[in-house]
Scaffold this motif. Structure first.
Motif, PDB file in Angstrom:
ATOM      1  N   GLN B  37      -3.968  21.705  79.924  1.00 53.24           N
ATOM      2  CA  GLN B  37      -5.087  20.759  79.968  1.00 53.24           C
ATOM      3  C   GLN B  37      -6.381  21.551  79.859  1.00 53.24           C
ATOM      4  OE1 GLN B  37      -5.545  18.549  83.651  1.00 53.24           O
ATOM      5  NE2 GLN B  37      -6.606  16.878  82.623  1.00 53.24           N
ATOM      6  N   SER B  38      -7.056  21.389  78.728  1.00 55.56           N
ATOM      7  CA  SER B  38      -8.337  22.044  78.534  1.00 55.56           C
ATOM      8  C   SER B  38      -9.452  21.103  78.945  1.00 55.56           C
ATOM      9  CB  SER B  38      -8.507  22.455  77.069  1.00 55.56           C
ATOM     10  OG  SER B  38      -7.448  23.315  76.669  1.00 55.56           O
ATOM     11  N   LEU B  39     -10.626  21.663  79.225  1.00 57.52           N
ATOM     12  CA  LEU B  39     -11.750  20.879  79.725  1.00 57.52           C
ATOM     13  C   LEU B  39     -12.043  19.727  78.770  1.00 57.52           C
ATOM     14  CD1 LEU B  39     -13.828  20.744  81.991  1.00 57.52           C
ATOM     15  CD2 LEU B  39     -15.380  22.057  80.532  1.00 57.52           C
ATOM     16  N   GLY B  40     -12.016  18.518  79.326  1.00 56.06           N
ATOM     17  CA  GLY B  40     -12.340  17.352  78.518  1.00 56.06           C
ATOM     18  C   GLY B  40     -11.251  16.927  77.559  1.00 56.06           C
ATOM     19  N   GLN B  41     -10.103  17.551  77.632  1.00 54.15           N
ATOM     20  CA  GLN B  41      -8.994  17.211  76.732  1.00 54.15           C
ATOM     21  C   GLN B  41      -7.860  16.571  77.519  1.00 54.15           C
ATOM     22  OE1 GLN B  41      -9.257  17.801  73.325  1.00 54.15           O
ATOM     23  NE2 GLN B  41     -11.343  18.319  73.909  1.00 54.15           N
ATOM     24  N   GLY B  42      -6.982  15.968  76.796  1.00 55.07           N
ATOM     25  CA  GLY B  42      -5.800  15.401  77.410  1.00 55.07           C
ATOM     26  C   GLY B  42      -4.768  16.479  77.672  1.00 55.07           C
ATOM     27  N   LEU B  43      -3.550  16.060  77.877  1.00 56.42           N
ATOM     28  CA  LEU B  43      -2.473  17.004  78.139  1.00 56.42           C
ATOM     29  C   LEU B  43      -1.806  17.422  76.833  1.00 56.42           C
ATOM     30  CD1 LEU B  43      -2.909  15.878  81.009  1.00 56.42           C
ATOM     31  CD2 LEU B  43      -0.446  16.118  81.343  1.00 56.42           C
ATOM     32  N   GLU B  44      -1.694  18.718  76.658  1.00 56.92           N
ATOM     33  CA  GLU B  44      -1.033  19.268  75.483  1.00 56.92           C
ATOM     34  C   GLU B  44       0.349  19.752  75.899  1.00 56.92           C
ATOM     35  OE1 GLU B  44      -2.976  22.735  74.045  1.00 56.92           O
ATOM     36  OE2 GLU B  44      -1.638  23.004  72.334  1.00 56.92           O
ATOM     37  N   PHE B  45       1.382  19.161  75.344  1.00 55.61           N
ATOM     38  CA  PHE B  45       2.754  19.539  75.661  1.00 55.61           C
ATOM     39  C   PHE B  45       3.032  20.962  75.175  1.00 55.61           C
ATOM     40  CE2 PHE B  45       7.218  19.582  76.077  1.00 55.61           C
ATOM     41  CZ  PHE B  45       7.761  20.003  74.861  1.00 55.61           C
ATOM     42  N   LEU B  46       3.695  21.759  76.000  1.00 55.36           N
ATOM     43  CA  LEU B  46       4.038  23.121  75.618  1.00 55.36           C
ATOM     44  C   LEU B  46       5.540  23.297  75.438  1.00 55.36           C
ATOM     45  CD1 LEU B  46       1.661  25.145  77.974  1.00 55.36           C
ATOM     46  CD2 LEU B  46       1.320  24.565  75.560  1.00 55.36           C
ATOM     47  N   ILE B  47       6.315  23.014  76.497  1.00 55.21           N
ATOM     48  CA  ILE B  47       7.746  23.289  76.456  1.00 55.21           C
ATOM     49  C   ILE B  47       8.472  22.387  77.446  1.00 55.21           C
ATOM     50  CG2 ILE B  47       7.620  25.143  78.167  1.00 55.21           C
ATOM     51  CD1 ILE B  47       9.780  26.647  76.498  1.00 55.21           C
ATOM     52  N   TYR B  48       9.753  22.076  77.140  1.00 54.16           N
ATOM     53  CA  TYR B  48      10.561  21.165  77.957  1.00 54.16           C
ATOM     54  C   TYR B  48      11.932  21.779  78.170  1.00 54.16           C
ATOM     55  CZ  TYR B  48      13.782  17.112  78.418  1.00 54.16           C
ATOM     56  OH  TYR B  48      14.762  16.234  78.797  1.00 54.16           O
ATOM     57  N   PHE B  49      12.360  21.811  79.429  1.00 52.74           N
ATOM     58  CA  PHE B  49      13.696  22.260  79.805  1.00 52.74           C
ATOM     59  C   PHE B  49      14.479  21.066  80.351  1.00 52.74           C
ATOM     60  CE2 PHE B  49      13.078  26.847  79.645  1.00 52.74           C
ATOM     61  CZ  PHE B  49      11.720  26.992  79.824  1.00 52.74           C
ATOM     62  N   GLN B  50      15.742  20.950  79.953  1.00 47.41           N
ATOM     63  CA  GLN B  50      16.614  19.915  80.495  1.00 47.41           C
ATOM     64  C   GLN B  50      17.964  20.557  80.810  1.00 47.41           C
ATOM     65  OE1 GLN B  50      16.384  16.512  81.429  1.00 47.41           O
ATOM     66  NE2 GLN B  50      18.425  17.050  82.169  1.00 47.41           N
ATOM     67  N   GLY B  51      18.238  20.693  82.088  1.00 46.68           N
ATOM     68  CA  GLY B  51      19.514  21.254  82.522  1.00 46.68           C
ATOM     69  C   GLY B  51      19.789  22.587  81.858  1.00 46.68           C
ATOM     70  N   ASN B  52      20.990  22.717  81.317  1.00 44.17           N
ATOM     71  CA  ASN B  52      21.397  23.953  80.660  1.00 44.17           C
ATOM     72  C   ASN B  52      21.201  23.925  79.148  1.00 44.17           C
ATOM     73  OD1 ASN B  52      22.291  25.153  83.085  1.00 44.17           O
ATOM     74  ND2 ASN B  52      24.191  23.976  82.981  1.00 44.17           N
ATOM     75  N   SER B  53      20.564  22.850  78.660  1.00 45.95           N
ATOM     76  CA  SER B  53      20.345  22.741  77.223  1.00 45.95           C
ATOM     77  C   SER B  53      19.269  23.712  76.761  1.00 45.95           C
ATOM     78  CB  SER B  53      19.919  21.316  76.859  1.00 45.95           C
ATOM     79  OG  SER B  53      20.890  20.373  77.263  1.00 45.95           O
ATOM     80  N   ALA B  54      19.294  24.013  75.469  1.00 46.47           N
ATOM     81  CA  ALA B  54      18.255  24.872  74.907  1.00 46.47           C
ATOM     82  C   ALA B  54      16.903  24.181  75.061  1.00 46.47           C
ATOM     83  CB  ALA B  54      18.542  25.146  73.437  1.00 46.47           C
ATOM     84  N   PRO B  55      15.866  24.902  75.474  1.00 51.16           N
ATOM     85  CA  PRO B  55      14.563  24.266  75.672  1.00 51.16           C
ATOM     86  C   PRO B  55      13.934  23.806  74.376  1.00 51.16           C
ATOM     87  CG  PRO B  55      14.385  26.646  75.902  1.00 51.16           C
ATOM     88  CD  PRO B  55      15.843  26.338  75.794  1.00 51.16           C
ATOM     89  N   ASP B  56      13.105  22.782  74.489  1.00 49.08           N
ATOM     90  CA  ASP B  56      12.307  22.315  73.357  1.00 49.08           C
ATOM     91  C   ASP B  56      10.992  23.076  73.397  1.00 49.08           C
ATOM     92  OD1 ASP B  56      11.483  19.044  72.005  1.00 49.08           O
ATOM     93  OD2 ASP B  56      10.500  20.969  71.682  1.00 49.08           O
ATOM     94  N   LYS B  57      10.820  24.013  72.464  1.00 50.98           N
ATOM     95  CA  LYS B  57       9.648  24.871  72.451  1.00 50.98           C
ATOM     96  C   LYS B  57       8.620  24.421  71.424  1.00 50.98           C
ATOM     97  CE  LYS B  57      12.564  28.907  73.404  1.00 50.98           C
ATOM     98  NZ  LYS B  57      12.909  30.291  72.973  1.00 50.98           N
ATOM     99  N   SER B  58       8.759  23.197  70.955  1.00 48.95           N
ATOM    100  CA  SER B  58       7.959  22.757  69.816  1.00 48.95           C
ATOM    101  C   SER B  58       6.462  22.728  70.089  1.00 48.95           C
ATOM    102  CB  SER B  58       8.421  21.375  69.356  1.00 48.95           C
ATOM    103  OG  SER B  58       8.264  20.425  70.400  1.00 48.95           O
TER     104      SER B  58
END
Lengths: 116, 115
Positions: B37-58
Motif C-alpha cells: 500500500q503506497s501513499l494515497g494508493q489502494g492495495l497492490e497484490f504481491l503474492i498468495y500462498f494456499q496450503g502446500n500449493s505453489a504460490p501465485d507470484k503474479s
C-alpha cells in the motif's frame, strides 16, 4: 477478469446526515463483495460481505451495504453518519468463477470524513 | 484469539540494502497474502500462498522481490537491493480456507522507508 472502482477519493458528510460510499464492480459471474475499513496506522479490518441472499447486508457496529446487480454496485450506506465512521474504506471483489479466483481485487479506497 | 502479526512495524533502510519482512498468520489459516500500500494508493497484490500449493507470484513487481512460507505458517517477504520506490506499507493477510469466500484478516503492516 475482475475489477472494482471507488469513484470518490473522499466523501464529506455532516454528522447525523445519511452517508453513501460508492463501489462498483465488474466480474464475469456472480461476485463475492467485501467492505474493509482502515484506521490510521492500522491494517484493514473486515466489515461485511455479500455472497448471496438479501441485497441489504448488515455487518458489525451498524455497518450496512446494498448490493445492486443491475447497477453492478455495492455501496456502503448508513442513514445517520457518526464521527466514529471517519476512516478509509476499501471495497473488494472476488469472482469465484474466474481464474485467480482466490485473490480479491481492491478499490483505491475512499476517505470518509464526518463533520460535527 | 491472536490476530495476524507483522514485524518489524517500521523499517528504515538505505538504498541498495536487502530487507526481510515477517508475517505470522492466524493459527490454522491456510491462505496467506502479501499486499503493498503506497501513499494515497489502494492495495497492490504481491503474492498468495494456499496450503502446500505453489504460490501465485503474479503480483511481484520485479525479481528483487521474493517470499516464502515455511511449514504452512510464517511467511517472509524479502526485498533485495531496495529502491526508493519500494517505500510503502507492506500488509499481510490470512484467510481460513478457500471456503471462507475470501474474507481476509489483516496484520497492522510494516512501514518501509528506503532512503
Amino acid at each position: 477478469a475482475q475489477s472494482v472502482a471507488q469513484p470518490e477519493d473522499q466523501v464529506n458528510v455532516a454528522e447525523g446526515n445519511p452517508l453513501t460510499v460508492k463501489c462498483t464492480y465488474s466480474v464475469s459471474g456472480n461476485p463475492y463483495l467485501f467492505w474493509y475499513v482502515q484506521y490510521p496506522n492500522r491494517g484493514l479490518q473486515f466489515l461485511l460481505k455479500y455472497i448471496t441472499g438479501d441485497n441489504l447486508v448488515k455487518g458489525s457496529y451498524g455497518f450496512e451495504a446494498e448490493f445492486n446487480k443491475s447497477q453492478t454496485s455495492f455501496h456502503r450506506k448508513n442513514p445517520s453518519a457518526l464521527g466514529r465512521d471517519s476512516a478509509l474504506y476499501f471495497c473488494a471483489v472476488r469472482d469465484p468463477g474466474g481464474g485467480g479466483s482466490y485473490i480479491p481485487t481492491f478499490g483505491r479506497g475512499t476517505s470518509l470524513i464526518v463533520h460535527p | 484469539g491472536a490476530g495476524v502479526s507483522q514485524s518489524p512495524s517500521n523499517k528504515v533502510t538505505e538504498k541498495g540494502k536487502d530487507v526481510e519482512l515477517r508475517c505470522d498468520p492466524i493459527s490454522g489459516h491456510t491462505a496467506l497474502y502479501w499486499y503493498r500500500q503506497s501513499l494515497g494508493q489502494g492495495l497492490e497484490f504481491l503474492i498468495y500462498f494456499q496450503g502446500n500449493s505453489a504460490p501465485d507470484k503474479s503480483g511481484l513487481p520485479s525479481d528483487r522481490f521474493s517470499a516464502e512460507r515455511t511449514g504452512g505458517s510464517v511467511s517472509t517477504l524479502t526485498i533485495q537491493r531496495t529502491q526508493q520506490e519500494d517505500s510503502a506499507v507492506y500488509l499481510c493477510a490470512s484467510s481460513p480456507d478457500r471456503g471462507a469466500y475470501g474474507t481476509q484478516y489483516f496484520g497492522p503492516g510494516t512501514r518501509l522507508l528506503v532512503l
